[in-house]
Design a protein around this motif. Structure first.
Motif: not given
Length: 322
Positions: A159-161, A182-185, A216-222
C-alpha cells in the motif's frame, strides 16, 4: 461553560473568527447524553469550518471540534463518535444523506461538555489515554475504514500512503504496518520521510518518486498534487481509496485511460461507522498500537493548535486538553 467556537466566518484568515470564551451548557434531546470532555483533537475540518465550508453564518456561534474522549454521565471512560445520523436511519450511518458531523449542526467537542446521541458513545479501554483516544474518531477512523473496509487489502499486500505527516496519513502508516501490509509513504519533506520510517513504513520516498514496485492500493488524501502518481503507482486491478483533497480536487491529468484500461477502482471514503470505531478501539487495545501525538496543548490555546494544522506544521495529531 468554557468553549472554543466559531464567532464569525473568515475564508482568508480563519483564525480571526475563532473565539475562546463561554457558551451555554449543551441541550440534551431525548435519546442523547452528555460527555465531560477530557481531551479533543484538532482536524482540518475545524479549519474549513472557520472558512465557512460546511458551516453556515446562521449557525454561528458554533462550538468547534469533532473528536473527544471523556467521561459519560455514569463516570465511564468513553470515546465520542462524531457522525450524527438521523434517528430513523439504520445501517451504515456514513451513507445517510442527512448525516452531519459534530460542529456542523450540533455543538462540537471543544468545550467542557458535549451532547451526543447515546449510541454515539463507545467504551474506551483502560490502556488508551484520553489524549490517545481523542485522536481516533476522525483521522484514525477514516484511515481504518480506508484500509480495512474499502481497499480490499490482504496481509502481505503493498500500500502507498501519500502525504506522510497529516493525521490520516500517519494513522494509515501505523495501522497498515500493524496489519501486516508492505507500506510505502511519500512526502516532500525529508524530515517527514524519516518520521514515516520510524512509524513503520518500509520505504519513504519524495513525492512523485517512482516506487520500487507497484502497489495493491493507494491511500489518497492529498488530491490534485499526487493523483497522477497514485494512479501510475498501482498494479492492474488495484484500488485508490480517496478521503480528501487538501491540494485541490482538479488534477491536471485524470489518467482515465490508464484507470479503465488497467481496470483500477477509485473508491471514495468518508469517516467511519460506530461499529468500525469500536473495532478500531479493539484493534489498538489488542495490538498495543497507539496514535502518534505531535503535541498536547491546553484548550485555551486552541488558536495556536488550529493555526499549526492550517499551516501544515504537524506530524501526527494535535490534542487539546482540559
Amino acid at each position: 461553560m468554557f468553549a472554543v467556537y466559531a464567532g464569525e466566518i473568515n475564508p482568508e484568515d480563519p483564525i480571526k473568527g475563532l473565539v475562546v470564551g463561554e457558551q451555554p451548557d449543551p441541550e440534551v434531546p431525548d435519546g442523547w447524553t452528555t460527555v465531560t470532555v477530557k481531551a479533543a483533537s484538532v482536524n482540518h475540518h475545524d479549519v474549513w469550518s472557520l472558512r465557512g465550508v460546511g458551516l453556515r453564518e446562521e449557525s454561528l456561534p458554533m462550538i468547534l471540534g469533532c473528536d473527544a474522549a471523556g467521561l459519560d454521565e455514569d463516570g465511564n471512560e468513553v470515546v465520542v463518535h462524531a457522525v450524527i445520523s438521523q434517528p430513523s436511519w439504520s445501517g451504515d450511518e456514513t451513507l445517510d444523506p442527512k448525516r452531519s458531523l459534530l460542529s456542523e449542526k450540533h455543538p462540537g467537542t471543544f468545550a467542557e461538555k458535549v451532547a451526543v446521541p447515546r449510541r454515539n458513545v463507545v467504551p474506551k479501554p483502560e490502556g488508551l489515554s484520553f489524549s490517545e483516544a481523542a485522536c481516533l474518531p476522525t483521522a484514525w477512523l477514516t484511515a481504518y475504514r480506508m484500509l480495512f473496509t474499502q481497499s480490499d487489502l490482504k496481509q502481505g499486500d503493498a500500500v502507498l500512503v501519500q502525504g506522510a505527516g497529516g493525521g490520516v496519513a500517519t494513522a494509515a502508516i501505523t495501522l497498515a504496518r500493524a496489519a501486516g501490509f508492505r507500506v510505502f509513504a511519500t512526502s516532500r519533506e525529508e524530515a517527514k520521510r524519516r518520521r514515516a520510517l520510524e512509524l513503520g513504513a518500509h520505504e519513504a520516498l519524495d513525492s512523485g518518486e517512482r516506487l520500487p514496485q507497484k502497489v495493491d492500493a493507494v491511500i489518497e488524501t492529498v488530491g490534485a498534487a499526487t493523483w497522477s502518481h497514485s494512479v501510475k503507482s498501482m498494479r492492474p486491478g488495484g484500488t485508490i481509496v480517496i478521503a480528501g483533497a487538501t491540494s485541490g480536487d482538479a488534477p491536471k491529468a485524470a489518467e482515465l485511460t490508464r484507470i479503465f484500461f488497467q481496470q483500477m477502482r477509485v473508491h471514495g471514503s468518508t469517516m467511519g461507522t460506530r461499529e468500525e470505531l469500536r473495532r478500531l478501539v479493539e484493534f489498538l487495545d489488542v495490538t498495543g498500537t497507539r496514535p502518534l501525538i505531535d503535541r498536547e496543548i491546553p484548550m485555551d490555546r486552541a488558536a495556536e493548535a488550529i493555526g499549526a494544522v492550517a499551516s501544515g506544521d504537524v506530524f501526527g495529531k494535535i490534542v487539546l486538553t482540559l
